[in-house]
Design a protein around this motif. Structure first.
Motif, PDB file in Angstrom:
ATOM      1  N   PHE A 235       0.826  -1.207   0.000  1.00  0.00           N
ATOM      2  CA  PHE A 235       0.000   0.000   0.000  1.00  0.00           C
ATOM      3  C   PHE A 235       0.857   1.253   0.000  1.00  0.00           C
ATOM      4  O   PHE A 235       0.605   2.191  -0.769  1.00  0.00           O
ATOM      5  CB  PHE A 235      -0.926  -0.016   1.226  1.00  0.00           C
ATOM      6  CG  PHE A 235      -1.837   1.178   1.331  1.00  0.00           C
ATOM      7  CD1 PHE A 235      -2.770   1.447   0.342  1.00  0.00           C
ATOM      8  CD2 PHE A 235      -1.771   2.022   2.426  1.00  0.00           C
ATOM      9  CE1 PHE A 235      -3.612   2.540   0.449  1.00  0.00           C
ATOM     10  CE2 PHE A 235      -2.608   3.118   2.535  1.00  0.00           C
ATOM     11  CZ  PHE A 235      -3.525   3.377   1.541  1.00  0.00           C
ATOM     12  N   ASP A 239       1.701   0.777  -4.139  1.00  0.00           N
ATOM     13  CA  ASP A 239       0.300   0.942  -4.488  1.00  0.00           C
ATOM     14  C   ASP A 239      -0.200  -0.249  -5.331  1.00  0.00           C
ATOM     15  O   ASP A 239      -1.071  -0.105  -6.185  1.00  0.00           O
ATOM     16  CB  ASP A 239       0.087   2.243  -5.258  1.00  0.00           C
ATOM     17  CG  ASP A 239      -1.174   2.937  -4.787  1.00  0.00           C
ATOM     18  OD1 ASP A 239      -1.932   2.308  -4.042  1.00  0.00           O
ATOM     19  OD2 ASP A 239      -1.385   4.103  -5.163  1.00  0.00           O
ATOM     20  N   LEU A 251      -5.047  -5.590  -0.014  1.00  0.00           N
ATOM     21  CA  LEU A 251      -4.975  -4.326  -0.743  1.00  0.00           C
ATOM     22  C   LEU A 251      -6.083  -4.238  -1.787  1.00  0.00           C
ATOM     23  O   LEU A 251      -6.694  -3.180  -1.981  1.00  0.00           O
ATOM     24  CB  LEU A 251      -3.601  -4.179  -1.407  1.00  0.00           C
ATOM     25  CG  LEU A 251      -3.343  -2.869  -2.164  1.00  0.00           C
ATOM     26  CD1 LEU A 251      -3.513  -1.672  -1.250  1.00  0.00           C
ATOM     27  CD2 LEU A 251      -1.953  -2.862  -2.766  1.00  0.00           C
ATOM     28  N   TYR A 254      -9.191  -3.162  -0.045  1.00  0.00           N
ATOM     29  CA  TYR A 254      -9.134  -1.740   0.273  1.00  0.00           C
ATOM     30  C   TYR A 254      -9.416  -0.892  -0.968  1.00  0.00           C
ATOM     31  O   TYR A 254     -10.203   0.057  -0.921  1.00  0.00           O
ATOM     32  CB  TYR A 254      -7.759  -1.389   0.849  1.00  0.00           C
ATOM     33  CG  TYR A 254      -7.596   0.085   1.120  1.00  0.00           C
ATOM     34  CD1 TYR A 254      -7.966   0.634   2.345  1.00  0.00           C
ATOM     35  CD2 TYR A 254      -7.098   0.940   0.144  1.00  0.00           C
ATOM     36  CE1 TYR A 254      -7.837   1.982   2.584  1.00  0.00           C
ATOM     37  CE2 TYR A 254      -6.962   2.289   0.373  1.00  0.00           C
ATOM     38  CZ  TYR A 254      -7.331   2.812   1.593  1.00  0.00           C
ATOM     39  OH  TYR A 254      -7.205   4.151   1.819  1.00  0.00           O
ATOM     40  N   GLU A 255      -8.779  -1.260  -2.076  1.00  0.00           N
ATOM     41  CA  GLU A 255      -8.950  -0.492  -3.309  1.00  0.00           C
ATOM     42  C   GLU A 255     -10.407  -0.513  -3.763  1.00  0.00           C
ATOM     43  O   GLU A 255     -10.979   0.523  -4.092  1.00  0.00           O
ATOM     44  CB  GLU A 255      -8.073  -1.075  -4.415  1.00  0.00           C
ATOM     45  CG  GLU A 255      -6.607  -1.057  -4.084  1.00  0.00           C
ATOM     46  CD  GLU A 255      -5.912   0.180  -4.616  1.00  0.00           C
ATOM     47  OE1 GLU A 255      -5.684   0.229  -5.826  1.00  0.00           O
ATOM     48  OE2 GLU A 255      -5.641   1.090  -3.816  1.00  0.00           O
TER      49      GLU A 255
END
Lengths: 294, 276
Positions: A235, A239, A251, A254-255
């Motif tokens: 993250f 990214d 991740l 989350y995205e």
């Protein structure tokens, strides 16, 4: 007097239990419910816009190439990272357990430090160290005539770079657990072994490591659970890039949830992760049972 | 005898040198951070790099406060840390409640508390956001603070410690007419000092480092914490590594100092919790 006295336990546990209910228990139910809906940003403002979609989110996940890639990456992290963390932290703990005194206490602090360092600070520092042109690592490697390594720019190398970083950060806490366990081993065991003329390696493999079985099991279970939720490193460092090369399941969730506001879809993803964690943990407990029968 | 002593001396030297090499490898990022944070912008990208800055400067640190709002971020971080100590008190009270009172459904409730430890953060993250949004707490300090206050693992550790406090002691205090809260604050808390020390340090570190939740909840820069601010700095001054290192050092050094003073409690705390 009596009824008042009975209220006391609830005054003590009340605040914490209420907070846990609101922010841990209710959310589980909410997550489960919305994982069967198409809730997104529109649904956030107007609940009537939320539609029930059944298992659609779950079906879609397993045909989503990014999600499948994130599962692959997560297993890549776990399979390489977990053994590495356990071996490193056990070795450091054995070294630190060798003696007592100021030097050993200082080194204990040094090895523990990365684990309490803020993740953004870590990202800032390591981003600089990993920099292809100006980074310290490539500069030091240039003495060994190694070409500039694109630490974070090539999918597979980037994954390994993140593992190195996470191992560096993960040694501390596990080392402390091993150290506590090592200090709990009675001295008489070692004395007996010495009298029987056992050498260093025999003592390590026949006495110390078997007696660390419980600590090792504990560390393995918690580390595996932690690494399955591998999140912060990709993250803050990459990214998820390059080309989704470092994206992990956590991740991905989350995205989907906070970048694309696909709350229902993200919740479904989080339950797939939850199921994976439970499965892996159960397998470990099962193996342990057969292990102790010997 | 002399031979074994000699052997152990050689062995000790080997152990110490491995430890030293490992220690240096582990500390490279920290050494590099400190050294670079005192370099002027031109020197930080120099090849070959200098370990000790040629022209040391504290300009980077001053820039944190003049170019960026690090004073605001620092204030917010301190607010979060202070409130997380309130959470620590709640956890201690709950641990005490579970350890020293009997009431219906106590065991079951305690198991539920333990079970919450197993829920991955990713599962609750989205619903917690939705709940806070429903309560109108997004983009507020309360929304940042509330979800992190109660920590199941902390309740568990407090309970483990407080079950070891003798019941007779509490009964004696009750016979003397002490109220339940008086007993907790004046009798139990002093006895439980070691566990408060460990939990206090861990709470401080967690509060100081809090990043993801402030990032999700805070939209206004006035609510940013140090770590959110640092990540903003990383984006805005992508090539100014000297400034970035100063920001990182500003976050990391206080933790290192606090840890250096209290590290003995952390190790003892893990031994205490019975993780053997």
């Amino acid at each position: 007097m009596k009824p008042f006295k009975k209220r006391h336990p609830f005054l003590f546990i009340g605040p914490a239990v209420a907070l846990l209910t609101l922010f841990s228990l209710i959310p589980i139910v909410v997550a489960f419910v919305i994982s069967f809906t198409d809730m997104n940003l529109k649904g956030l403002a107007d609940w009537s816009a939320i539609g029930f979609v059944g298992l659609e989110n779950y079906k879609e996940l397993f045909s989503d190439s990014t999600f499948l890639k994130s599962i692959f990456n997560t297993f890549f992290y776990v399979i390489i990272g977990v053994p590495l963390v356990i071996i490193c932290s056990l070795s450091v703990a054995l070294l630190l357990n060798y003696g007592t005194g100021k030097i050993f206490n200082t080194f204990r602090a040094v090895y523990y430090m990365p684990s309490i360092t803020n993740i953004i600070a870590v990202a800032v520092i390591w981003g600089y160290l990993y920099n292809t042109e100006y980074g310290l690592f490539n500069y030091l490697l240039s003495f060994l005539s190694v070409e500039n390594i694109p630490w974070l720019e090539e999918p597979t190398i980037a994954k390994i770079s993140l593992i190195i970083l996470a191992v560096w950060k993960g040694i501390g806490i596990n080392m402390i657990i091993f150290l506590a366990a090592l200090q709990g081993i009675p001295k008489s065991y070692y004395e007996a072994a010495e009298m029987d003329g056992a050498n260093r390696f025999q003592v390590l493999f026949q006495i110390t490591l078997p007696l660390l079985r419980y600590a090792t099991f504990f560390v393995t279970v918690t580390t595996l659970i932690g690494w399955m939720q591998f999140f912060e490193e990709p993250f803050v460092m990459t990214d998820g890039g390059p080309l989704d090369g470092t994206i992990s399941v956590a991740l991905f969730i989350y995205e989907e949830g906070f970048r694309f506001s696909e709350f229902g879809y993200a919740a479904a993803g989080s339950f797939v992760l939850f199921a994976m964690i439970i499965l892996v943990t159960m397998i470990q407990f099962k193996f342990r049972k057969t292990d102790t029968e010997y | 005898m002399a031979a074994t002593k000699n052997k152990s001396k050689v062995e000790k030297t080997i152990v110490l040198s491995i430890m030293l090499i490992g220690g240096i490898l582990v500390s490279i990022p920290f050494i590099w951070m400190i050294s670079s944070s005192f370099k002027p912008e031109s020197e930080v990208l120099a090849i070959p790099p200098t370990i000790i800055p040629d022209n040391p400067t504290i300009e980077n640190y001053i820039n944190l406060f003049t170019n960026m709002n690090f004073a605001v971020y620092l204030r917010n971080t301190i607010i979060i840390v202070l409130f997380s100590f309130l959470g620590l008190l709640f956890n201690a009270m709950a641990g005490y409640g579970f350890a020293k009172y009997d009431f219906n459904g106590k065991e079951k409730l305690f198991y539920v508390v333990l079970a919450t430890m197993m829920i991955p953060g990713q599962v609750t993250m989205i619903p917690v956001y939705l709940i806070l949004n429903y309560m109108g707490l997004t983009n507020t300090m309360a929304g940042i603070i509330l979800p992190g206050l109660a920590v199941a693992f902390s309740i568990f550790l407090f309970r483990q410690f407080m079950t070891t406090i003798p019941n007779d002691l509490l009964e004696a205090a009750r016979l003397d007419g002490a109220g339940e809260f008086f007993i907790f604050f004046r009798l139990v808390m002093p006895i439980a000092k070691p566990i408060f020390a460990v939990q206090g340090i861990l709470t401080f570190i967690a509060g100081w480092n809090s990043f993801l939740w402030p990032l999700i909840i805070a939209n206004d820069e006035s609510l940013y914490t140090l770590s959110v601010g640092l990540s903003l700095l990383q984006g805005q001054y992508a090539n100014n590594y000297a400034l970035q290192m100063a920001g990182a050092a500003f976050m990391v050094v206080p933790i290192i100092i606090i840890f250096a003073f209290f590290q003995k409690y952390i190790v003892e705390g893990f031994t205490m919790s019975g993780l053997k």
